[in-house]
Design an enzyme around this catalytic site. Structure first.
Site, PDB file in Angstrom:
ATOM      1  N   TYR A 174      80.484  64.873  34.816  1.00  0.00           N
ATOM      2  CA  TYR A 174      79.205  64.814  35.551  1.00  0.00           C
ATOM      3  C   TYR A 174      78.152  65.688  34.859  1.00  0.00           C
ATOM      4  O   TYR A 174      78.336  66.883  34.711  1.00  0.00           O
ATOM      5  CB  TYR A 174      79.480  65.275  36.992  1.00  0.00           C
ATOM      6  N   ARG A 175      77.080  65.057  34.413  1.00  0.00           N
ATOM      7  CA  ARG A 175      75.942  65.749  33.753  1.00  0.00           C
ATOM      8  C   ARG A 175      76.393  66.657  32.603  1.00  0.00           C
ATOM      9  O   ARG A 175      75.844  67.752  32.405  1.00  0.00           O
ATOM     10  CB  ARG A 175      75.147  66.599  34.756  1.00  0.00           C
ATOM     11  N   ASP A 176      77.395  66.211  31.852  1.00  0.00           N
ATOM     12  CA  ASP A 176      77.951  67.043  30.786  1.00  0.00           C
ATOM     13  C   ASP A 176      78.634  66.146  29.750  1.00  0.00           C
ATOM     14  O   ASP A 176      79.566  65.412  30.092  1.00  0.00           O
ATOM     15  CB  ASP A 176      78.967  68.018  31.407  1.00  0.00           C
TER      16      ASP A 176
END
Ligand code: FAD
Ligand code: EPU
Length: 301
Positions: A174-176
């Site tokens: 997630y977002r990485d």
């Protein structure tokens, strides 16, 4: 060249000594820096020989009013072009693997092109005002999909050289993306699924509908990542912080995880609001914004 001379963004190989970065960010805040517009791998290697930062669409950045010491690299020319021709050696009837898509390609235009072609996998990222490289670097996404849904190969450039990796080589989530900061995503090959323009459009409209409650003013999007899947916006809202102002920045009344520039906001105004959120929301939350330069006490991922 000086900052007063207009610089066409497509100009390749240009180096501008002092360019106001506010105009390259969606928040509209930020002082000056030396900017290198880079269009070849050779120019990229030269640009990376001194301390640098890589700027994408500027849609997740809070840049200090004092400006930056490091040179700022922006991808242009062929590194901002997309070859969407399916690679015949890699594509199958069920899967399209495209040619190289430059890290500097604006994501919204790419998503529109994929919709017209009827190619699925990335429509969930509709409405993210990023460049492909920036969106890949942080695996930008929504509840309906993320960049890593549609990636086949990534080309990553560091001062040590260029390498190609696949999503399986990275610890993404997630977002990485798992890609270290300042490793440059120069190009990617997309992995798409044949569908129809109408079906892709329907899915895009569905995902876009979730944005109805987001503010329309100058902003770098959500300030904090959602902790454990809980909406950070809801937590900030519950702390009673909607509408809180610091100077000319405000926590958006529409959605509490967005900080907006009311006009003439400074980076200090934005930092004051981030501090207020940190001190008044009882749940620890990781910052989503990138602060340039990094600020002590507001650790980034
Ligand atoms: P920048 O803001 O320019 O940079 C962000 C980081 O990426 C920096 O560390 C930079 O060095 C790095 N970077 C940039 N380009 C490269 C590259 N080529 N290689 C390696 N690193 C690079 N985000 C979401 O995930 N989901 C959303 O729904 C969403 N909605 C938004 C809505 C609005 C109105 C706005 C303004 C923002 C929204 N965002 C959203 C936040 C933002 O669009 C994403 O974080 C996006 O991924 C930032 O990409 P960028 O190209 O603008 O990167
Ligand atoms: N909510 C509140 N108050 C608020 C904000 C939200 O009560 O101020 C509630 C909503 O009513 C809803 C729930 O929280 O019940 C979830 O809100 P929303 O649908 O807006 O989603 P979000 O989790 O807050 C995430 C992403 C957005 C993305 C949207 C849509 C993060 C940090 N945010 O927001 O991404 O656009 O979903 O998919 O993951 C970004 O990352 O920059 C970003 C904008």
């Amino acid at each position: 060249m000086t900052a007063s001379e207009p610089v066409p963004i497509s100009r390749t190989g240009a180096r501008v000594e002092r360019l106001p970065l506010a105009r390259y960010t969606t928040l509209g805040v930020g002082g000056e820096a030396e900017v290198w517009f880079v269009s070849t791998h050779e120019q990229l290697a030269e640009a990376m020989s001194q301390p640098y930062r890589i700027l994408g669409g500027g849609s997740n950045l809070v840049i200090a009013d004092e400006g930056l010491r490091e040179r700022v690299i922006r991808l242009t020319g062929p590194l901002a072009e997309a070859d969407l021709e399916p690679d015949p050696a890699l594509s199958t009837p069920d899967q399209i693997i495209t040619g190289w898509v430059g890290g500097g390609v604006p994501l919204p235009g790419l998503i529109r092109k994929l919709q017209k072609l009827g190619w699925s996998n990335l429509e969930g990222t509709v409405g993210i005002p990023a460049q492909v490289g920036g969106a890949v670097w942080m695996n930008a996404g929504t509840r309906y999909g993320e960049m890593f849904d549609g990636l086949h190969t990534l080309e990553i450039v560091t001062p040590e050289g260029t390498r190609q990796v696949t999503p399986d080589d990275l610890k993404w989530g997630y977002r990485d993306s798992g890609i270290p900061r300042n490793h440059i995503v120069s190009r990617v090959r997309l992995k798409l699924r044949p569908s129809t323009p109408d079906a892709v459009l329907d899915a895009m409209n569905f995902a876009d509908n979730a944005r109805k409650g987001q503010p329309k003013m100058k902003t770098p999007g959500c300030a904090f990542k959602n902790p454990g899947g809980v909406s950070a916006g809801k937590l900030i809202d519950e702390a009673g912080l909607k509408g809180l102002r610091a100077g000319n920045a405000m926590i958006a009344p529409e959605h509490a995880n967005f900080i907006v520039n009311l006009g003439g906001a400074t980076s200090a105004d934005v930092h004051a609001l981030l501090d207020a959120i940190r001190s008044r929301v009882p749940v620890p939350m990781e910052l989503e914004y990138e602060l340039w330069p990094e600020q002590h006490g507001l650790e980034q991922a």
